[in-house]
Motif scaffolding. Structure first.
Motif, mmCIF file in Angstrom:
data_model
loop_
_atom_site.group_PDB
_atom_site.id
_atom_site.type_symbol
_atom_site.label_atom_id
_atom_site.label_comp_id
_atom_site.label_asym_id
_atom_site.label_seq_id
_atom_site.Cartn_x
_atom_site.Cartn_y
_atom_site.Cartn_z
ATOM 1 N N PRO A 133 25.504 -70.684 -68.846
ATOM 2 C CA PRO A 133 24.474 -71.642 -69.266
ATOM 3 C C PRO A 133 23.279 -71.676 -68.319
ATOM 4 O O PRO A 133 22.141 -71.870 -68.759
ATOM 5 N N ALA A 134 23.528 -71.482 -67.017
ATOM 6 C CA ALA A 134 22.433 -71.497 -66.041
ATOM 7 C C ALA A 134 21.474 -70.326 -66.278
ATOM 8 O O ALA A 134 20.245 -70.485 -66.221
ATOM 9 N N VAL A 135 22.027 -69.153 -66.552
ATOM 10 C CA VAL A 135 21.189 -67.981 -66.835
ATOM 11 C C VAL A 135 20.425 -68.185 -68.132
ATOM 12 O O VAL A 135 19.227 -67.880 -68.225
ATOM 13 N N ALA A 136 21.098 -68.724 -69.148
ATOM 14 C CA ALA A 136 20.440 -68.969 -70.432
ATOM 15 C C ALA A 136 19.287 -69.950 -70.273
ATOM 16 O O ALA A 136 18.219 -69.772 -70.876
ATOM 17 N N GLU A 137 19.477 -70.984 -69.458
ATOM 18 C CA GLU A 137 18.407 -71.965 -69.248
ATOM 19 C C GLU A 137 17.242 -71.347 -68.479
ATOM 20 O O GLU A 137 16.074 -71.648 -68.749
ATOM 21 N N LYS A 138 17.552 -70.466 -67.540
ATOM 22 C CA LYS A 138 16.492 -69.797 -66.777
ATOM 23 C C LYS A 138 15.615 -68.953 -67.701
ATOM 24 O O LYS A 138 14.379 -69.008 -67.628
ATOM 25 N N ILE A 139 16.260 -68.189 -68.577
ATOM 26 C CA ILE A 139 15.509 -67.377 -69.539
ATOM 27 C C ILE A 139 14.769 -68.275 -70.523
ATOM 28 O O ILE A 139 13.615 -68.019 -70.893
ATOM 29 N N GLY A 140 15.427 -69.360 -70.966
ATOM 30 C CA GLY A 140 14.800 -70.282 -71.908
ATOM 31 C C GLY A 140 13.525 -70.887 -71.359
ATOM 32 O O GLY A 140 12.528 -71.025 -72.077
ATOM 33 N N ALA A 141 13.547 -71.256 -70.099
ATOM 34 C CA ALA A 141 12.351 -71.826 -69.465
ATOM 35 C C ALA A 141 11.220 -70.804 -69.430
ATOM 36 O O ALA A 141 10.046 -71.134 -69.675
ATOM 37 N N ARG A 142 11.570 -69.561 -69.175
ATOM 38 C CA ARG A 142 10.544 -68.504 -69.142
ATOM 39 C C ARG A 142 9.976 -68.263 -70.533
ATOM 40 O O ARG A 142 8.770 -68.037 -70.703
ATOM 41 N N LEU A 143 10.851 -68.291 -71.539
ATOM 42 C CA LEU A 143 10.385 -68.116 -72.913
ATOM 43 C C LEU A 143 9.397 -69.206 -73.296
ATOM 44 O O LEU A 143 8.359 -68.943 -73.915
ATOM 45 N N ARG A 144 9.717 -70.435 -72.942
ATOM 46 C CA ARG A 144 8.836 -71.557 -73.293
ATOM 47 C C ARG A 144 7.498 -71.457 -72.568
ATOM 48 O O ARG A 144 6.448 -71.794 -73.126
ATOM 49 N N THR A 145 7.528 -70.983 -71.329
ATOM 50 C CA THR A 145 6.289 -70.846 -70.552
ATOM 51 C C THR A 145 5.425 -69.713 -71.086
ATOM 52 O O THR A 145 4.199 -69.840 -71.181
ATOM 53 N N ARG A 146 6.062 -68.609 -71.474
ATOM 54 C CA ARG A 146 5.329 -67.416 -71.882
ATOM 55 C C ARG A 146 5.046 -67.346 -73.381
ATOM 56 O O ARG A 146 4.335 -66.454 -73.839
ATOM 57 N N GLY A 147 5.649 -68.251 -74.163
ATOM 58 C CA GLY A 147 5.398 -68.228 -75.601
ATOM 59 C C GLY A 147 6.048 -67.053 -76.292
ATOM 60 O O GLY A 147 5.485 -66.476 -77.228
ATOM 61 N N ALA A 148 7.256 -66.686 -75.837
ATOM 62 C CA ALA A 148 7.984 -65.570 -76.430
ATOM 63 C C ALA A 148 9.283 -66.083 -77.039
ATOM 64 O O ALA A 148 9.703 -67.210 -76.797
ATOM 65 N N ALA A 149 9.932 -65.232 -77.834
ATOM 66 C CA ALA A 149 11.225 -65.569 -78.436
ATOM 67 C C ALA A 149 12.243 -64.526 -78.014
ATOM 68 O O ALA A 149 11.896 -63.387 -77.696
ATOM 69 N N LEU A 150 13.512 -64.926 -78.005
ATOM 70 C CA LEU A 150 14.585 -64.024 -77.623
ATOM 71 C C LEU A 150 15.630 -63.963 -78.719
ATOM 72 O O LEU A 150 16.048 -64.994 -79.253
ATOM 73 N N VAL A 151 16.040 -62.747 -79.062
ATOM 74 C CA VAL A 151 17.145 -62.523 -79.996
ATOM 75 C C VAL A 151 18.271 -61.881 -79.209
ATOM 76 O O VAL A 151 18.106 -60.787 -78.657
ATOM 77 N N ALA A 152 19.394 -62.566 -79.115
ATOM 78 C CA ALA A 152 20.548 -62.044 -78.383
ATOM 79 C C ALA A 152 21.531 -61.431 -79.361
ATOM 80 O O ALA A 152 21.861 -62.038 -80.386
ATOM 81 N N LEU A 153 21.996 -60.250 -79.044
ATOM 82 C CA LEU A 153 23.005 -59.593 -79.863
ATOM 83 C C LEU A 153 24.363 -60.041 -79.332
ATOM 84 O O LEU A 153 24.792 -59.635 -78.254
ATOM 85 N N GLY A 154 25.027 -60.934 -80.068
ATOM 86 C CA GLY A 154 26.263 -61.539 -79.604
ATOM 87 C C GLY A 154 26.048 -62.998 -79.264
ATOM 88 O O GLY A 154 25.115 -63.624 -79.748
ATOM 89 N N ASP A 155 26.888 -63.529 -78.419
ATOM 90 C CA ASP A 155 26.816 -64.952 -78.089
ATOM 91 C C ASP A 155 25.700 -65.228 -77.080
ATOM 92 O O ASP A 155 25.352 -64.364 -76.272
ATOM 93 N N TRP A 156 25.139 -66.427 -77.168
ATOM 94 C CA TRP A 156 24.116 -66.871 -76.218
ATOM 95 C C TRP A 156 24.250 -68.385 -76.079
ATOM 96 O O TRP A 156 24.138 -69.103 -77.078
ATOM 97 N N PRO A 157 24.507 -68.877 -74.872
ATOM 98 C CA PRO A 157 24.699 -70.321 -74.689
ATOM 99 C C PRO A 157 23.509 -71.141 -75.183
ATOM 100 O O PRO A 157 22.362 -70.826 -74.890
ATOM 101 N N ARG A 158 23.820 -72.173 -75.946
ATOM 102 C CA ARG A 158 22.803 -73.122 -76.425
ATOM 103 C C ARG A 158 21.688 -72.451 -77.217
ATOM 104 O O ARG A 158 20.515 -72.873 -77.147
ATOM 105 N N ALA A 159 22.010 -71.426 -77.950
ATOM 106 C CA ALA A 159 20.994 -70.782 -78.793
ATOM 107 C C ALA A 159 20.461 -71.791 -79.807
ATOM 108 O O ALA A 159 21.211 -72.618 -80.335
ATOM 109 N N ASP A 160 19.171 -71.733 -80.076
ATOM 110 C CA ASP A 160 18.576 -72.656 -81.048
ATOM 111 C C ASP A 160 19.144 -72.434 -82.439
ATOM 112 O O ASP A 160 19.390 -73.390 -83.175
ATOM 113 N N VAL A 161 19.324 -71.177 -82.799
ATOM 114 C CA VAL A 161 19.878 -70.827 -84.122
ATOM 115 C C VAL A 161 20.872 -69.687 -83.942
ATOM 116 O O VAL A 161 20.601 -68.725 -83.204
#
Length: 229
Positions: A133-161
């Motif tokens: 979850p800590a790694v997922a939140e770190k990437i999530g914060a970067r996505l929100r700052t940079r205006g990008a989206a991430l698609v994970a192949l497989g599981d991803w903690p707290r994925a929006d969808v």
């Protein structure tokens, strides 16, 4: 000596122009929460947004998510997906000239993903090992700052969808002497505690395109006509 100096100057100018191009792409990236182009086949099921994270249970479904922004002219990246099929991606609408592929990042997948979030609008990643979850939140914060989206192949903690493909079935074999001509599947999208959204897709359809199953009876009838012709 003059020729060498001229070459060095040309190389420096080319590097500067590359940096300028990257900066322009960053400046043009969508703002946090902005809607990103989403493949028409997924309309009404999921809407990609800048800053969002999406988990897909299959590579074909992950490519379909990637295809929307890519076909609309956005830059995208693929990290850790050695079996990424460029021909299949192109058929879905992925612009390969605007796609960066890092097939074997090994233990550096997190660093590669973070760096590519800075310069692309969508990153498709297959993580190496468990994502905390800590790694997922770190990437999530970067996505929100940079205006990008991430698609994970497989599981991803707290994925929006979370999206999964279910009920796959092939059409075209007939009594065993035909040819596979189309595949029907149901895509299910789950967002938080909300009821799942579902849609049936031809993936691919009788005409080779990926689209919603609007009139399955008519589609199958067309296939049978082709087989008997």
């Amino acid at each position: 000596m003059g020729v060498v100096a001229g070459i060095d100057r040309h190389q420096r100018l080319a590097q500067i122009e590359q940096l300028r191009s990257k900066v322009r792409r960053l400046e043009q990236k969508p703002g946090m929460g902005a809607e990103l182009a989403t493949h028409a086949a997924l309309g009404g099921v999921v809407q990609l947004r800048a800053g969002g994270t999406y988990a897909a249970d299959s590579l074909s479904l992950a490519m379909l998510l990637m295809a929307g922004p890519s076909a609309a002219g956005e830059w995208s990246a693929v990290v850790g997906v050695e079996d990424f099929g460029v021909e299949a991606a192109a058929e879905l609408g992925v612009d390969l000239e605007r796609t960066i592929v890092v097939p074997r990042p090994k233990d550096s997948w997190l660093e590669a993903t973070a760096a590519l979030v800075d310069v692309t609008t969508l990153v498709l990643v297959r993580p190496t090992g468990r994502v905390t979850p800590a790694v997922a939140e770190k990437i999530g914060a970067r996505l929100r700052t940079r205006g990008a989206a991430l698609v994970a192949l497989g599981d991803w903690p707290r994925a929006d969808v979370r999206l999964r493909a279910t009920e796959p079935s092939w059409v075209g074999l007939g009594a065993g002497d035909g040819h596979l001509r189309a595949r029907r599947m149901v895509v299910e999208a789950v967002r938080g505690t909300a009821p799942p959204r579902r849609t049936a897709l031809w993936f691919p359809g009788p005409d080779g395109a990926t689209r919603k199953v609007m009139e399955p009876v008519a589609d199958i009838a067309d296939l049978r006509k082709q087989e008997s012709a």
